[in-house]
Design a protein around this motif. Structure first.
Motif, PDB file in Angstrom:
ATOM      1  N   SER A  78     -16.825 -25.657  10.295  1.00  0.00           N
ATOM      2  CA  SER A  78     -17.658 -26.838  10.520  1.00  0.00           C
ATOM      3  C   SER A  78     -17.223 -27.919   9.543  1.00  0.00           C
ATOM      4  N   THR A  79     -17.848 -29.080   9.637  1.00  0.00           N
ATOM      5  CA  THR A  79     -17.552 -30.162   8.694  1.00  0.00           C
ATOM      6  C   THR A  79     -18.012 -29.818   7.280  1.00  0.00           C
ATOM      7  N   GLU A  80     -18.833 -28.780   7.148  1.00  0.00           N
ATOM      8  CA  GLU A  80     -19.346 -28.393   5.835  1.00  0.00           C
ATOM      9  C   GLU A  80     -18.350 -27.543   5.036  1.00  0.00           C
ATOM     10  N   VAL A  81     -17.342 -27.016   5.696  1.00  0.00           N
ATOM     11  CA  VAL A  81     -16.361 -26.168   5.005  1.00  0.00           C
ATOM     12  C   VAL A  81     -15.375 -27.069   4.259  1.00  0.00           C
ATOM     13  N   ASP A  82     -15.308 -26.891   2.945  1.00  0.00           N
ATOM     14  CA  ASP A  82     -14.421 -27.717   2.140  1.00  0.00           C
ATOM     15  C   ASP A  82     -13.652 -26.852   1.147  1.00  0.00           C
ATOM     16  N   LEU A  83     -12.980 -27.494   0.223  1.00  0.00           N
ATOM     17  CA  LEU A  83     -12.159 -26.768  -0.749  1.00  0.00           C
ATOM     18  C   LEU A  83     -13.006 -25.823  -1.597  1.00  0.00           C
ATOM     19  N   GLU A  84     -14.184 -26.263  -1.998  1.00  0.00           N
ATOM     20  CA  GLU A  84     -15.067 -25.403  -2.792  1.00  0.00           C
ATOM     21  C   GLU A  84     -15.476 -24.149  -2.006  1.00  0.00           C
ATOM     22  N   THR A  85     -15.609 -24.287  -0.696  1.00  0.00           N
ATOM     23  CA  THR A  85     -15.931 -23.119   0.128  1.00  0.00           C
ATOM     24  C   THR A  85     -14.852 -22.057  -0.014  1.00  0.00           C
ATOM     25  N   ARG A 137       0.834  -1.211   0.000  1.00  0.00           N
ATOM     26  CA  ARG A 137       0.000   0.000   0.000  1.00  0.00           C
ATOM     27  C   ARG A 137       0.866   1.257   0.000  1.00  0.00           C
ATOM     28  N   ALA A 138       1.996   1.194   0.672  1.00  0.00           N
ATOM     29  CA  ALA A 138       2.904   2.346   0.696  1.00  0.00           C
ATOM     30  C   ALA A 138       3.454   2.653  -0.691  1.00  0.00           C
ATOM     31  N   ARG A 139       3.425   1.657  -1.577  1.00  0.00           N
ATOM     32  CA  ARG A 139       3.853   1.849  -2.963  1.00  0.00           C
ATOM     33  C   ARG A 139       2.693   2.269  -3.857  1.00  0.00           C
ATOM     34  N   GLY A 140       1.521   2.492  -3.275  1.00  0.00           N
ATOM     35  CA  GLY A 140       0.382   2.999  -4.024  1.00  0.00           C
ATOM     36  C   GLY A 140      -0.581   1.950  -4.526  1.00  0.00           C
ATOM     37  N   HIS A 141      -0.411   0.688  -4.117  1.00  0.00           N
ATOM     38  CA  HIS A 141      -1.272  -0.375  -4.623  1.00  0.00           C
ATOM     39  C   HIS A 141      -2.529  -0.548  -3.774  1.00  0.00           C
ATOM     40  N   GLU A 142      -3.562  -1.100  -4.400  1.00  0.00           N
ATOM     41  CA  GLU A 142      -4.767  -1.525  -3.686  1.00  0.00           C
ATOM     42  C   GLU A 142      -4.544  -2.965  -3.235  1.00  0.00           C
ATOM     43  N   VAL A 143      -4.693  -3.224  -1.959  1.00  0.00           N
ATOM     44  CA  VAL A 143      -4.356  -4.542  -1.413  1.00  0.00           C
ATOM     45  C   VAL A 143      -5.509  -5.062  -0.558  1.00  0.00           C
ATOM     46  N   HIS A 144      -5.898  -6.307  -0.817  1.00  0.00           N
ATOM     47  CA  HIS A 144      -6.925  -6.982  -0.024  1.00  0.00           C
ATOM     48  C   HIS A 144      -6.326  -8.281   0.516  1.00  0.00           C
ATOM     49  N   ALA A 145      -6.158  -8.370   1.819  1.00  0.00           N
ATOM     50  CA  ALA A 145      -5.739  -9.623   2.450  1.00  0.00           C
ATOM     51  C   ALA A 145      -6.997 -10.329   2.952  1.00  0.00           C
ATOM     52  N   LEU A 146      -7.179 -11.573   2.540  1.00  0.00           N
ATOM     53  CA  LEU A 146      -8.412 -12.288   2.850  1.00  0.00           C
ATOM     54  C   LEU A 146      -8.231 -13.242   4.018  1.00  0.00           C
ATOM     55  N   THR A 147      -9.313 -13.493   4.718  1.00  0.00           N
ATOM     56  CA  THR A 147      -9.397 -14.593   5.679  1.00  0.00           C
ATOM     57  C   THR A 147     -10.434 -15.573   5.146  1.00  0.00           C
ATOM     58  N   LEU A 148     -10.041 -16.807   4.978  1.00  0.00           N
ATOM     59  CA  LEU A 148     -10.934 -17.818   4.428  1.00  0.00           C
ATOM     60  C   LEU A 148     -11.894 -18.332   5.499  1.00  0.00           C
ATOM     61  N   THR A 149     -13.002 -18.890   5.053  1.00  0.00           N
ATOM     62  CA  THR A 149     -14.045 -19.370   5.951  1.00  0.00           C
ATOM     63  C   THR A 149     -13.500 -20.377   6.965  1.00  0.00           C
ATOM     64  N   GLY A 150     -13.833 -20.148   8.235  1.00  0.00           N
ATOM     65  CA  GLY A 150     -13.455 -21.077   9.296  1.00  0.00           C
ATOM     66  C   GLY A 150     -12.142 -20.771   9.969  1.00  0.00           C
ATOM     67  N   LEU A 151     -11.489 -19.673   9.563  1.00  0.00           N
ATOM     68  CA  LEU A 151     -10.171 -19.348  10.106  1.00  0.00           C
ATOM     69  C   LEU A 151     -10.159 -17.963  10.742  1.00  0.00           C
ATOM     70  N   ALA A 152      -9.207 -17.764  11.685  1.00  0.00           N
ATOM     71  CA  ALA A 152      -8.974 -16.461  12.306  1.00  0.00           C
ATOM     72  C   ALA A 152     -10.289 -15.837  12.777  1.00  0.00           C
ATOM     73  N   GLU A 153     -10.582 -14.599  12.345  1.00  0.00           N
ATOM     74  CA  GLU A 153     -11.791 -13.919  12.806  1.00  0.00           C
ATOM     75  C   GLU A 153     -13.066 -14.540  12.240  1.00  0.00           C
ATOM     76  N   ARG A 154     -12.909 -15.484  11.304  1.00  0.00           N
ATOM     77  CA  ARG A 154     -14.073 -16.192  10.761  1.00  0.00           C
ATOM     78  C   ARG A 154     -14.144 -17.632  11.275  1.00  0.00           C
ATOM     79  N   ALA A 155     -13.451 -17.893  12.381  1.00  0.00           N
ATOM     80  CA  ALA A 155     -13.389 -19.247  12.922  1.00  0.00           C
ATOM     81  C   ALA A 155     -14.760 -19.777  13.337  1.00  0.00           C
ATOM     82  N   GLU A 156     -15.669 -18.867  13.723  1.00  0.00           N
ATOM     83  CA  GLU A 156     -16.996 -19.324  14.157  1.00  0.00           C
ATOM     84  C   GLU A 156     -17.784 -19.965  13.018  1.00  0.00           C
ATOM     85  N   LEU A 157     -17.335 -19.761  11.782  1.00  0.00           N
ATOM     86  CA  LEU A 157     -17.996 -20.358  10.619  1.00  0.00           C
ATOM     87  C   LEU A 157     -17.458 -21.753  10.306  1.00  0.00           C
TER      88      LEU A 157
END
Length: 245
Positions: free
Chosen positions: A47-54, A25-45
């Motif tokens: 479950s056994t239903e979370v798979d590769l397609e998710t 970002r300091a170089r002027g770029h637009e940057v989006h760091a993602l958290t995938l389903t079931g991890l970190a702040e999305r850990a509450e999501l």
């Protein structure tokens, strides 16, 4: 200015990219760091239903919902299988697909193809003994036995111990589906750290079958977690890709 999407590997969230994202970002770029389903702040999501397609859907949905184009899509470690599938499905929206100490997989392949059967059964036992759906973070000793942890300091290990979360095991169990022909042809880039540099230089058959002269290879003299151990150097490598159109 370029648009970067940074996808973390197993057990990690967007937090792992903080310093690399800030440097871009300091170089002027637009940057989006993602958290995938079931991890970190999305850990509450999780479950056994979370798979590769998710997880593939997490990334494709983010790009499509915001109508992003000319994206430099970056995946670390486990996320190589995710970003590779995204490139197959919506590659016309990408300028580059970057594998950070990782590589794509083909149709019908999965994470278990990288492990012997006894190791797979050991992982299943860990999941069953835990929350029933997540692979626990293995910790410093186990990670050091299975890959390079060069450059990780006590502060990094403390951060990992506090913020790493169980990884949805369904993403390991499900095999990849890549129907039809690839959509678009983004430039393929390998950022090779100690583990992948060593395998490539030794002539690893699996990697050598994937990576041909059309790829860009950029080496970083650090371990498997460069967004932690060498965030500025990783940002420099990624920044230079913006000029490669």
């Amino acid at each position: 200015m370029s648009t970067y999407i940074l996808v973390p590997g197993a057990w990690l969230g967007a937090w792992a990219w903080r310093e690399t994202a800030e440097a871009l970002r300091a170089r002027g770029h637009e940057v989006h760091a993602l958290t995938l389903t079931g991890l970190a702040e999305r850990a509450e999501l999780g479950s056994t239903e979370v798979d590769l397609e998710t997880h593939i859907g997490d990334v494709t949905g983010f790009i499509e919902d915001r109508d992003l184009h000319d994206v430099i899509l970056v995946g670390h470690s486990y996320a190589g299988i995710v970003v590779g599938a995204v490139a197959h499905r919506i590659g016309e929206r990408l300028s580059h697909i970057v594998y950070v100490d990782s590589a794509p997989m083909g149709d019908g392949q999965g994470m278990f193809d990288l492990l012997p059967p006894e190791a797979v059964e050991g992982l299943r036992a860990l999941v069953a003994a835990g929350n029933g759906w997540g692979l626990p973070f293995p910790g410093q000793e186990a990670l050091a036995e299975n890959g390079s942890v060069e450059g990780l300091t006590p502060e990094h290990w403390k951060l990992l111990g506090e913020l790493a979360t169980p990884h949805p095991f369904g993403t390991y169990e499900q095999r990849l589906s890549l129907p039809g022909a690839p959509s678009g042809a983004p430039r393929k880039v390998l950022v090779a750290c100690a583990d992948f540099s060593g395998m490539l230089d030794a002539g690893n058959p699996w990697l050598n079958s994937l990576i041909d002269d059309s790829w860009l290879r950029r080496d970083l003299a650090t371990g498997h977690w460069p967004m932690l151990s060498e965030p500025a150097a990783l940002a420099e490598v990624l920044d230079r890709l913006a000029a490669d159109r």
